[in-house]
Design a protein around this motif. Structure first.
Motif, PDB file in Angstrom:
ATOM      1  N   LYS A   2     -19.607  48.305 -43.498  1.00 16.74           N
ATOM      2  CA  LYS A   2     -18.591  48.007 -42.489  1.00 16.74           C
ATOM      3  C   LYS A   2     -19.302  47.605 -41.195  1.00 16.74           C
ATOM      4  CE  LYS A   2     -14.353  48.422 -40.700  1.00 16.74           C
ATOM      5  NZ  LYS A   2     -13.774  47.191 -40.328  1.00 16.74           N
ATOM      6  N   ARG A   3     -18.948  46.418 -40.688  1.00 20.20           N
ATOM      7  CA  ARG A   3     -19.603  45.863 -39.500  1.00 20.20           C
ATOM      8  C   ARG A   3     -18.589  45.607 -38.398  1.00 20.20           C
ATOM      9  NH1 ARG A   3     -22.015  43.047 -43.860  1.00 20.20           N
ATOM     10  NH2 ARG A   3     -24.275  43.291 -43.898  1.00 20.20           N
ATOM     11  N   CYS A   4     -19.127  45.352 -37.206  1.00 19.82           N
ATOM     12  CA  CYS A   4     -18.294  44.901 -36.096  1.00 19.82           C
ATOM     13  C   CYS A   4     -17.661  43.566 -36.493  1.00 19.82           C
ATOM     14  CB  CYS A   4     -19.135  44.717 -34.836  1.00 19.82           C
ATOM     15  SG  CYS A   4     -19.901  46.237 -34.236  1.00 19.82           S
ATOM     16  N   ASP A  10     -23.656  34.702 -41.948  1.00 20.77           N
ATOM     17  CA  ASP A  10     -24.966  35.249 -42.330  1.00 20.77           C
ATOM     18  C   ASP A  10     -25.878  35.515 -41.140  1.00 20.77           C
ATOM     19  OD1 ASP A  10     -24.236  35.253 -44.987  1.00 20.77           O
ATOM     20  OD2 ASP A  10     -25.256  33.360 -45.470  1.00 20.77           O
ATOM     21  N   GLU A  11     -25.976  34.534 -40.221  1.00 17.93           N
ATOM     22  CA  GLU A  11     -26.851  34.719 -39.054  1.00 17.93           C
ATOM     23  C   GLU A  11     -26.394  35.892 -38.196  1.00 17.93           C
ATOM     24  OE1 GLU A  11     -25.562  31.541 -39.624  1.00 17.93           O
ATOM     25  OE2 GLU A  11     -27.363  30.406 -40.156  1.00 17.93           O
ATOM     26  N   LEU A  12     -25.098  35.947 -37.937  1.00 12.91           N
ATOM     27  CA  LEU A  12     -24.568  37.028 -37.109  1.00 12.91           C
ATOM     28  C   LEU A  12     -24.692  38.389 -37.791  1.00 12.91           C
ATOM     29  CD1 LEU A  12     -21.413  35.304 -35.592  1.00 12.91           C
ATOM     30  CD2 LEU A  12     -23.564  35.825 -34.433  1.00 12.91           C
ATOM     31  N   ARG A  13     -24.481  38.420 -39.109  1.00 15.68           N
ATOM     32  CA  ARG A  13     -24.638  39.692 -39.840  1.00 15.68           C
ATOM     33  C   ARG A  13     -26.081  40.178 -39.792  1.00 15.68           C
ATOM     34  NH1 ARG A  13     -20.402  37.619 -42.988  1.00 15.68           N
ATOM     35  NH2 ARG A  13     -21.778  36.417 -44.320  1.00 15.68           N
ATOM     36  N   GLU A  14     -27.019  39.261 -39.979  1.00 15.24           N
ATOM     37  CA  GLU A  14     -28.444  39.610 -39.923  1.00 15.24           C
ATOM     38  C   GLU A  14     -28.803  40.161 -38.541  1.00 15.24           C
ATOM     39  OE1 GLU A  14     -32.446  39.924 -41.283  1.00 15.24           O
ATOM     40  OE2 GLU A  14     -30.609  39.589 -42.421  1.00 15.24           O
ATOM     41  N   TYR A  15     -28.356  39.471 -37.508  1.00 19.09           N
ATOM     42  CA  TYR A  15     -28.600  39.905 -36.128  1.00 19.09           C
ATOM     43  C   TYR A  15     -27.941  41.263 -35.867  1.00 19.09           C
ATOM     44  CZ  TYR A  15     -28.282  39.919 -31.030  1.00 19.09           C
ATOM     45  OH  TYR A  15     -28.356  40.274 -29.710  1.00 19.09           O
ATOM     46  N   HIS A  16     -26.699  41.395 -36.272  1.00 22.67           N
ATOM     47  CA  HIS A  16     -25.949  42.641 -36.096  1.00 22.67           C
ATOM     48  C   HIS A  16     -26.639  43.814 -36.787  1.00 22.67           C
ATOM     49  CE1 HIS A  16     -22.991  45.621 -37.579  1.00 22.67           C
ATOM     50  NE2 HIS A  16     -22.383  45.439 -36.414  1.00 22.67           N
ATOM     51  N   ASP A  17     -27.083  43.598 -38.016  1.00 18.71           N
ATOM     52  CA  ASP A  17     -27.618  44.693 -38.838  1.00 18.71           C
ATOM     53  C   ASP A  17     -29.025  45.121 -38.435  1.00 18.71           C
ATOM     54  OD1 ASP A  17     -25.248  44.368 -40.208  1.00 18.71           O
ATOM     55  OD2 ASP A  17     -26.172  43.666 -42.069  1.00 18.71           O
ATOM     56  N   HIS A  18     -29.815  44.205 -37.851  1.00 18.62           N
ATOM     57  CA  HIS A  18     -31.232  44.512 -37.634  1.00 18.62           C
ATOM     58  C   HIS A  18     -31.714  44.481 -36.188  1.00 18.62           C
ATOM     59  CE1 HIS A  18     -31.757  44.616 -41.926  1.00 18.62           C
ATOM     60  NE2 HIS A  18     -31.126  43.467 -42.012  1.00 18.62           N
ATOM     61  N   ILE A  19     -30.920  43.933 -35.281  1.00 18.75           N
ATOM     62  CA  ILE A  19     -31.394  43.831 -33.891  1.00 18.75           C
ATOM     63  C   ILE A  19     -30.390  44.423 -32.903  1.00 18.75           C
ATOM     64  CG2 ILE A  19     -32.055  42.253 -32.033  1.00 18.75           C
ATOM     65  CD1 ILE A  19     -33.157  40.380 -34.236  1.00 18.75           C
ATOM     66  N   LEU A  49     -28.521  31.549 -32.125  1.00 16.24           N
ATOM     67  CA  LEU A  49     -29.199  32.128 -33.298  1.00 16.24           C
ATOM     68  C   LEU A  49     -29.676  31.052 -34.261  1.00 16.24           C
ATOM     69  CD1 LEU A  49     -27.194  35.344 -34.271  1.00 16.24           C
ATOM     70  CD2 LEU A  49     -29.474  35.183 -33.280  1.00 16.24           C
ATOM     71  N   LYS A  50     -28.896  30.008 -34.427  1.00 13.99           N
ATOM     72  CA  LYS A  50     -29.294  28.918 -35.330  1.00 13.99           C
ATOM     73  C   LYS A  50     -30.517  28.161 -34.808  1.00 13.99           C
ATOM     74  CE  LYS A  50     -24.918  28.394 -37.607  1.00 13.99           C
ATOM     75  NZ  LYS A  50     -23.580  27.867 -37.605  1.00 13.99           N
TER      76      LYS A  50
END
Length: 181
Positions: A2-4, A10-19, A49-50
């Protein structure tokens, strides 16, 4: 997981999950995020991000000591580099901010010490149900913005600094139903 709600690709999920919201103390990462947040002004975070990998390559992996020494030829080269945002003021701010970053390090022993001292070296966890509740800026981001501007930094208005505080984990603004809250 569950994310914000804002982490929708994909880019936003990666950023959200790891940074995003993770306390950052690495000097290069602190500079990197300051630059990326400044680049976002007037654009979407998704666009920045892109382009992050292109900036990483063009800017010597965000090594601020090298960037601080960039001259007019390097500036012109950057303005011609494909995939980079062709905004003259933002491009000049990348170099100016590297120089100001080093001055802060000289004064405070590290930029990390400077920025985290504002919160007594402890992250602040907000309790928002949705991103619509998150302010664009607050008292702290206004205070830091004013001080950074006084020190010669560019593209560090209160809204950019609020986003920066989120990015480097000083603020944990994950929504309360997000697994990273």
């Amino acid at each position: 997981m569950k994310r914000c709600a804002w982490a929708y690709n994909d880019e936003l999920r990666e950023y959200h999950d790891h940074i995003w919201g993770q306390p950052q103390h690495d000097e290069v990462m602190l500079y990197r995020m300051l630059i990326l947040e400044g680049l976002q002004a007037g654009l979407s975070w998704d666009i920045v991000l892109k382009k992050e990998k292109a900036y990483e390559q063009a800017l010597d992996h965000f090594e601020y000591e090298k960037i601080a020494k960039y001259n007019e030829d390097k500036y012109q080269e950057l303005m011609q580099t494909p995939l980079l945002i062709k905004n003259k003021l933002k491009m000049k701010a990348i170099i100016t901010n590297a120089q100001a970053f080093i001055k802060v390090q000289d004064e405070f022993k590290s930029f990390d010490h400077y920025i985290w001292s504002y919160v007594n070296f402890k992250p602040i966890k907000h309790h928002y149900h949705s991103s619509s509740e998150v302010p664009a800026f607050d008292e702290l981001s206004q205070l830091i913005s004013k001080d950074l501007k006084k020190r010669g930094f560019k593209f560090v208005g209160p809204t950019i600094i609020y986003s920066y505080l989120q990015a480097i984990g000083i603020y944990n603004d994950h929504e309360i139903d997000c697994d990273l809250y």
